[in-house]
Structure formats: C-alpha cells, structure tokens
Design a protein around this motif. Structure first.
Motif, short mmCIF file in Angstrom:
data_model
loop_
_atom_site.label_atom_id
_atom_site.label_comp_id
_atom_site.label_asym_id
_atom_site.label_seq_id
_atom_site.Cartn_x
_atom_site.Cartn_y
_atom_site.Cartn_z
N SER A 1 116.74 15.05 -26.37
CA SER A 1 117.13 16.32 -27.00
C SER A 1 116.92 17.52 -26.06
N THR A 2 117.11 17.30 -24.77
CA THR A 2 116.91 18.36 -23.80
C THR A 2 118.24 18.84 -23.24
N LYS A 3 118.43 20.13 -23.21
CA LYS A 3 119.58 20.73 -22.56
C LYS A 3 119.11 21.39 -21.27
N ASP B 1 126.47 16.02 -22.97
CA ASP B 1 125.20 15.62 -23.58
C ASP B 1 124.01 16.45 -23.12
#
Length: 353
Positions: A69-71, A151
């Motif tokens: 869940s890392t951008k 993603d």
C-alpha cells in the motif's frame, strides 16, 4: 588537440557521426523470483516504447522491495552525454537509476531521447515533452496503463531530473510543460545536476579548466556544433538561454516553474554558467547549491558516511526544505563506491525523502 579524436567519433558525409567507442549498454533487469535476498537486485527495470517512429523508449526502475500500500515519488530522468552520447541503457546511467530507485525509494522513468547530430535540437526537448505526456497517459488510463506506475506511482509527486545535457533538457522541458495539459500528474520540482549550457564568450571557469580531463573546451565546442541547429552558434537559445532570460515574458514563465534545485561541482568548466543560471532564476524558488567538498568534475570519489552526512546537511539546509535528514540505506559492497553523480544522488534522496 583534435576533438574528434578525443571524443572518439568520426564525421560522415551525410552529417551523422560514427561513434568509435560507444558507451556499453546493459539490458533491463526483469522482475522475477530469486532464490535468496542476497541474489535479488536493488531494483527491477523494464523498457517500454515511447515513440516507435523515433525509436525512443523509457526504462522504468522499480525498487525490488516496496512496502504494501505504498505510493512512491516518480522521477522522470534524462541522462547526460552532451546530446551526442549515451542512452537510458548505458551502464553508467542504468546503474545510477537502479541504485537511486532503491535508495530513495522512488519509481524512475529514464528517457531514451534522440541524439545529435542525427537528430539535432530541439529533438531531445520534443522527446522530453512526449515523455511527460506518456506519464500523464498512464495516470489517466488506470485500467490499461503501465502496471508499475499504476500500482506504485504517486502522480501528484513527480519530479523532472537530469544530468549535464539532461539538466539542459530539464530547463527547456520545464518551460514547455507550462504550455501543455498534464493533469492529473503534478510536477512538483526540477532537479538539475550540472546543467550543460554554453555561450560564445568564455567564462572564467571555462578558461581556468580549458584542459579539463572530462570535457576540454575544444571537445565542448564540437559537441555544441553537433547538437545545435545547423548554422547556429553557442549563443543560440538552446545553448545560452541566459541571453534572453531577462525579458518580461521569460521572467513570467520562470516564476511559474515549481521549486528548482541546481547542483554543480567546484572544478567543472561550466560552473560559472550554472551560477549564472541560479542568479537569473532568483525570482523563482531556485536555490544554487555547490558542493563544499573538494572533488573533481563529476564527483568520482569515495566519501565516508560522516562527511557525506555533513555535506548533505549543508546542501539540504540551503535548499530550504522541511526535510528529515537520513543517512542512505546500506548498499551491497560493490555499490559503496560513489559512481559519477553519486553525491548528487544522495542529495536527491534527502530532497525527495
């Protein structure tokens, strides 16, 4: 000296050149399973066509390990080479981007733009704009876009970054992006390392380092003659934009640019031109940071963590960003040597991080 011999090139009758000692290139590092973490590379990479008609592409770098869940910030990177040499696949720039992607961490879109004299300026600037528009397309097409960007990219935290001729491209692309629609991506900063500019009148640093071992003045002049439009001299706007930078229209555009960081090294023949760029950008949020360490033109040096941290603290403080200074992640032994532009890479780590 014979600049053709120094640069290891031979002119052809059709205006092209034969590069007698081309920069070694390496393939991308595909994403796959590895038997152990020790065998896993710092980053994975892949090539994606940009404009098949122009035979251009982007090489995308993704850290091998990304928390769920890392951008990540997205850097659109332009390599150096005087507009005449190198590629996104050149081993120097491949290793640089691979290491930088893991260390920041960030996604890197390294642009393989067209080279001169086969494609004289503004071809490289046009490729830069096309690369930004390609990134925008990925942000819009979340269902069919490039998977790594879809993603993991934070499209509201994008940077343009370039070294040498790539720094020149950032300057030109930064101005051009003001005239095109890029939403929903947001370019929040320009990171310019040793930008490659010129001019007919010699500066003090050019005279002082006329026999520079990386880019002696006759070779520098030859590369500009190969890169600029036919018949143009080094006071053309592509080489010497500072001649017209004081016009009200140009100043208005400069004030619209995002935050800029310009970096240079103390023994670079082009140092005075980089200083002048900073002075002329004084109305924009552009901060000049010159390395306070004694090093040669491209920072080909070993730096201890203590000295590195001190230099970064000085540089980041002068950039006036509310950043938390961190030492770089520990890299494999073979990466402990700072490659050309290595100090700048760790500075970028602090800016982006």
């Amino acid at each position: 000296m014979d600049p053709y011999k120094f640069l290891k090139i031979s002119p052809n009758p059709d205006g092209s050149i034969t590069r007698l000692a081309p920069t070694p290139v390496v393939p991308p590092t595909p994403e796959q399973q590895y038997s152990s973490d020790q065998d896993k590379p710092l980053s994975f990479s892949k090539d994606v066509p940009l404009n098949p008609h122009h035979n251009t592409f982007v090489r995308i770098f993704k850290p091998a390990v990304i928390p769920p869940s890392t951008k990540l910030p997205l850097l659109i990177y332009f390599h150096g080479g005087g507009f005449v040499f190198s590629s996104a696949a050149s081993i120097m720039f491949h290793d640089y981007c691979s290491t930088m992607a893991a260390a920041l961490p960030a996604l890197i879109v390294s642009v393989d733009y067209r080279l001169a004299p086969e494609h004289r300026l503004p071809a490289a600037y046009e490729d830069a704009v096309e690369a930004m528009q390609w990134v925008r397309k990925q942000a819009v097409d979340l269902d069919g876009g490039e998977r790594w960007l879809r993603d993991f990219a934070d499209f509201e935290n994008c940077f343009l970054m370039g070294t040498s001729s790539g720094g020149n491209i950032i300057y030109q692309a930064g101005l051009r992006m003001l005239d095109i629609a890029l939403w929903p991506i947001k370019i929040v900063g320009l990171i310019i390392n040793q930008p490659y500019f010129g001019g007919v009148k010699r500066t003090d640093s050019e005279v002082r380092y006329v026999d520079d071992k990386i880019i002696p003045l006759p070779s520098n002049d030859l590369m500009w003659s190969l890169a600029l439009p036919v018949g143009a001299d080094r006071d053309h706007e592509f080489s010497n934009p500072l001649l017209n930078i004081g016009s009200p229209q140009h100043q208005k555009k400069i004030r619209q640019l995002p935050r800029c960081f310009v970096n240079g090294y103390g023994e670079d023949p082009l140092l005075d031109r980089q200083k002048e760029l900073r002075r002329c950008w004084s109305h924009a949020e552009c901060t000049w940071c010159r390395s306070l360490l004694k090093m040669d033109t491209m920072a080909w040096s070993y730096l201890s963590p203590k000295r590195l941290k001190l230099s970064l603290r000085m540089l980041v403080t002068s950039f006036a960003l509310p950043l938390k200074l961190r030492l770089p992640v520990k890299l494999p032994r073979q990466k402990q040597q700072f490659e050309p532009f290595g100090l700048f890479m760790w500075l970028t780590y602090c800016i982006i991080g």
